[in-house]
Motif scaffolding. Structure first.
Motif, PDB file in Angstrom:
ATOM      1  N   LEU A  26       0.823  -1.204   0.000  1.00 44.09           N
ATOM      2  CA  LEU A  26       0.000   0.000   0.000  1.00 44.09           C
ATOM      3  C   LEU A  26       0.863   1.262   0.000  1.00 44.09           C
ATOM      4  O   LEU A  26       0.517   2.241  -0.655  1.00 44.09           O
ATOM      5  CB  LEU A  26      -0.978  -0.017   1.169  1.00 44.09           C
ATOM      6  N   LYS A  27       1.970   1.239   0.705  1.00 50.57           N
ATOM      7  CA  LYS A  27       2.879   2.400   0.678  1.00 50.57           C
ATOM      8  C   LYS A  27       3.469   2.592  -0.712  1.00 50.57           C
ATOM      9  O   LYS A  27       3.674   3.717  -1.160  1.00 50.57           O
ATOM     10  CB  LYS A  27       3.987   2.238   1.712  1.00 50.57           C
ATOM     11  N   GLN A  28       3.741   1.496  -1.380  1.00 49.44           N
ATOM     12  CA  GLN A  28       4.317   1.546  -2.726  1.00 49.44           C
ATOM     13  C   GLN A  28       3.299   2.045  -3.751  1.00 49.44           C
ATOM     14  O   GLN A  28       3.645   2.824  -4.642  1.00 49.44           O
ATOM     15  CB  GLN A  28       4.793   0.143  -3.101  1.00 49.44           C
ATOM     16  N   GLU A  29       2.046   1.627  -3.632  1.00 48.92           N
ATOM     17  CA  GLU A  29       1.026   1.915  -4.644  1.00 48.92           C
ATOM     18  C   GLU A  29       0.220   3.183  -4.377  1.00 48.92           C
ATOM     19  O   GLU A  29      -0.331   3.760  -5.308  1.00 48.92           O
ATOM     20  CB  GLU A  29       0.062   0.731  -4.769  1.00 48.92           C
ATOM     21  N   ASN A  30       0.101   3.576  -3.125  1.00 43.06           N
ATOM     22  CA  ASN A  30      -0.753   4.706  -2.758  1.00 43.06           C
ATOM     23  C   ASN A  30       0.060   5.927  -2.336  1.00 43.06           C
ATOM     24  O   ASN A  30       1.186   5.808  -1.865  1.00 43.06           O
ATOM     25  CB  ASN A  30      -1.693   4.325  -1.614  1.00 43.06           C
ATOM     26  N   THR A  31      -0.576   7.081  -2.469  1.00 43.72           N
ATOM     27  CA  THR A  31       0.044   8.321  -2.007  1.00 43.72           C
ATOM     28  C   THR A  31      -0.372   8.642  -0.569  1.00 43.72           C
ATOM     29  O   THR A  31       0.188   9.540   0.032  1.00 43.72           O
ATOM     30  CB  THR A  31      -0.370   9.503  -2.895  1.00 43.72           C
ATOM     31  N   ASP A  53     -18.196   0.701  -3.389  1.00 38.66           N
ATOM     32  CA  ASP A  53     -17.361  -0.385  -3.895  1.00 38.66           C
ATOM     33  C   ASP A  53     -16.786   0.037  -5.240  1.00 38.66           C
ATOM     34  O   ASP A  53     -17.527   0.216  -6.210  1.00 38.66           O
ATOM     35  CB  ASP A  53     -18.204  -1.655  -4.043  1.00 38.66           C
ATOM     36  N   SER A  54     -15.473   0.196  -5.295  1.00 38.23           N
ATOM     37  CA  SER A  54     -14.825   0.703  -6.511  1.00 38.23           C
ATOM     38  C   SER A  54     -14.166  -0.405  -7.332  1.00 38.23           C
ATOM     39  O   SER A  54     -13.220  -0.154  -8.074  1.00 38.23           O
ATOM     40  CB  SER A  54     -13.798   1.780  -6.144  1.00 38.23           C
ATOM     41  N   ARG A  55     -14.682  -1.601  -7.218  1.00 38.46           N
ATOM     42  CA  ARG A  55     -14.191  -2.699  -8.043  1.00 38.46           C
ATOM     43  C   ARG A  55     -15.061  -2.802  -9.297  1.00 38.46           C
ATOM     44  O   ARG A  55     -15.979  -2.022  -9.479  1.00 38.46           O
ATOM     45  CB  ARG A  55     -14.228  -4.006  -7.249  1.00 38.46           C
ATOM     46  N   GLU A  56     -14.770  -3.755 -10.148  1.00 34.20           N
ATOM     47  CA  GLU A  56     -15.571  -3.939 -11.355  1.00 34.20           C
ATOM     48  C   GLU A  56     -16.842  -4.722 -11.041  1.00 34.20           C
ATOM     49  O   GLU A  56     -16.952  -5.367 -10.002  1.00 34.20           O
ATOM     50  CB  GLU A  56     -14.748  -4.632 -12.448  1.00 34.20           C
ATOM     51  N   LYS A  57     -17.813  -4.635 -11.937  1.00 33.53           N
ATOM     52  CA  LYS A  57     -19.147  -5.205 -11.705  1.00 33.53           C
ATOM     53  C   LYS A  57     -19.092  -6.690 -11.327  1.00 33.53           C
ATOM     54  O   LYS A  57     -19.775  -7.117 -10.403  1.00 33.53           O
ATOM     55  CB  LYS A  57     -20.012  -5.000 -12.960  1.00 33.53           C
ATOM     56  N   GLN A  58     -18.303  -7.475 -12.036  1.00 42.23           N
ATOM     57  CA  GLN A  58     -18.221  -8.906 -11.741  1.00 42.23           C
ATOM     58  C   GLN A  58     -17.684  -9.156 -10.327  1.00 42.23           C
ATOM     59  O   GLN A  58     -18.138 -10.056  -9.631  1.00 42.23           O
ATOM     60  CB  GLN A  58     -17.356  -9.612 -12.778  1.00 42.23           C
ATOM     61  N   GLU A  59     -16.734  -8.346  -9.902  1.00 39.93           N
ATOM     62  CA  GLU A  59     -16.195  -8.469  -8.550  1.00 39.93           C
ATOM     63  C   GLU A  59     -17.283  -8.153  -7.524  1.00 39.93           C
ATOM     64  O   GLU A  59     -17.465  -8.878  -6.538  1.00 39.93           O
ATOM     65  CB  GLU A  59     -15.015  -7.515  -8.351  1.00 39.93           C
ATOM     66  N   TYR A  60     -18.005  -7.050  -7.750  1.00 40.97           N
ATOM     67  CA  TYR A  60     -19.085  -6.624  -6.850  1.00 40.97           C
ATOM     68  C   TYR A  60     -20.181  -7.679  -6.775  1.00 40.97           C
ATOM     69  O   TYR A  60     -20.694  -7.983  -5.696  1.00 40.97           O
ATOM     70  CB  TYR A  60     -19.651  -5.292  -7.329  1.00 40.97           C
ATOM     71  N   GLY A  99      -7.320  -1.703  -1.451  1.00 40.85           N
ATOM     72  CA  GLY A  99      -7.224  -0.294  -1.061  1.00 40.85           C
ATOM     73  C   GLY A  99      -6.429   0.547  -2.030  1.00 40.85           C
ATOM     74  O   GLY A  99      -6.043   1.669  -1.691  1.00 40.85           O
ATOM     75  N   ILE A 100      -6.180   0.042  -3.226  1.00 43.77           N
ATOM     76  CA  ILE A 100      -5.391   0.783  -4.214  1.00 43.77           C
ATOM     77  C   ILE A 100      -6.316   1.537  -5.172  1.00 43.77           C
ATOM     78  O   ILE A 100      -6.240   2.760  -5.284  1.00 43.77           O
ATOM     79  CB  ILE A 100      -4.429  -0.165  -4.966  1.00 43.77           C
ATOM     80  N   ARG A 101      -7.206   0.819  -5.827  1.00 41.95           N
ATOM     81  CA  ARG A 101      -8.157   1.485  -6.728  1.00 41.95           C
ATOM     82  C   ARG A 101      -9.060   2.439  -5.961  1.00 41.95           C
ATOM     83  O   ARG A 101      -9.420   3.512  -6.452  1.00 41.95           O
ATOM     84  CB  ARG A 101      -9.003   0.445  -7.477  1.00 41.95           C
ATOM     85  N   ALA A 106     -11.546   7.742  -4.331  1.00 42.10           N
ATOM     86  CA  ALA A 106     -11.697   8.683  -3.213  1.00 42.10           C
ATOM     87  C   ALA A 106     -11.078  10.034  -3.547  1.00 42.10           C
ATOM     88  O   ALA A 106     -11.621  11.080  -3.166  1.00 42.10           O
ATOM     89  CB  ALA A 106     -11.086   8.093  -1.948  1.00 42.10           C
ATOM     90  N   GLU A 107      -9.968  10.035  -4.261  1.00 37.29           N
ATOM     91  CA  GLU A 107      -9.338  11.293  -4.668  1.00 37.29           C
ATOM     92  C   GLU A 107     -10.254  12.093  -5.594  1.00 37.29           C
ATOM     93  O   GLU A 107     -10.344  13.320  -5.482  1.00 37.29           O
ATOM     94  CB  GLU A 107      -7.996  11.030  -5.360  1.00 37.29           C
TER      95      GLU A 107
END
Length: 164
Positions: A26-31, A53-60, A99-101, A106-107
């Motif tokens: 998460l430190k590597q991928e997120n600001t 939920d910010s994943r894709e439809k199939q995931e949701y 927690g990356i996407r 959120a931004e």
């Protein structure tokens, strides 16, 4: 007794190491431009938050946290969300697999004036790893969690791993 202590130390090192690896990822991928909320904090007050939920439809559809609204990632529509959530002071938690996407989504919300937006640390994987319930598209509790890909599935410790 000695075997018990060795087993306990081994388990502690495995689980501690996994958390350190997640923290490093998460430190590597997120600001960290969006504050995290822990699974425990969210679980204790889930009804106080709007969950996105910010994943894709199939995931949701495979599984999501109860009462979460699907917003997607690749086809995220900010105008649609602002119409659905006119209160820019609402307490919002965005999540994805880890927690990356969700930080990206959120931004976007923060840039248009939402003031209380948080990112779920470890996403739905950590939620399920803490033995918390997830629901399928029929709103029935399930053990299945879409892991996005085989390589990402290593982060899900509990539940049934689903990926294409």
């Amino acid at each position: 007794m000695k075997n018990y202590i060795i087993a306990l130390l081994l388990l502690c090192s495995i689980f501690g190491y996994g958390q350190k690896k997640l923290s490093k990822l998460l430190k590597q991928e997120n600001t960290e431009s969006i504050p995290y909320i822990t699974v425990d904090s969210l679980a204790n007050h889930a009804n106080s938050y709007v969950l996105l939920d910010s994943r894709e439809k199939q995931e949701y559809e495979t599984s999501h946290i109860k009462n979460a609204l699907f917003v997607g990632y690749d086809n995220f529509n900010l105008d649609h969300i602002t119409k659905q959530l006119p209160d820019k002071n609402a307490d919002i938690v965005v999540y994805c697999s880890l927690g990356i996407r969700s930080e990206d989504i959120a931004e976007h919300l923060k840039k248009v004036g939402y003031t209380n937006v948080m990112n779920l640390y470890g996403g739905i994987f950590e939620w399920k790893n803490h033995d918390l319930p997830v629901y399928n598209q029929a709103e029935k509790e399930t053990d299945s969690v879409h892991t996005f890909s085989k390589s990402w599935s290593k982060w899900l410790q509990k539940g049934i791993k689903v990926y294409d």
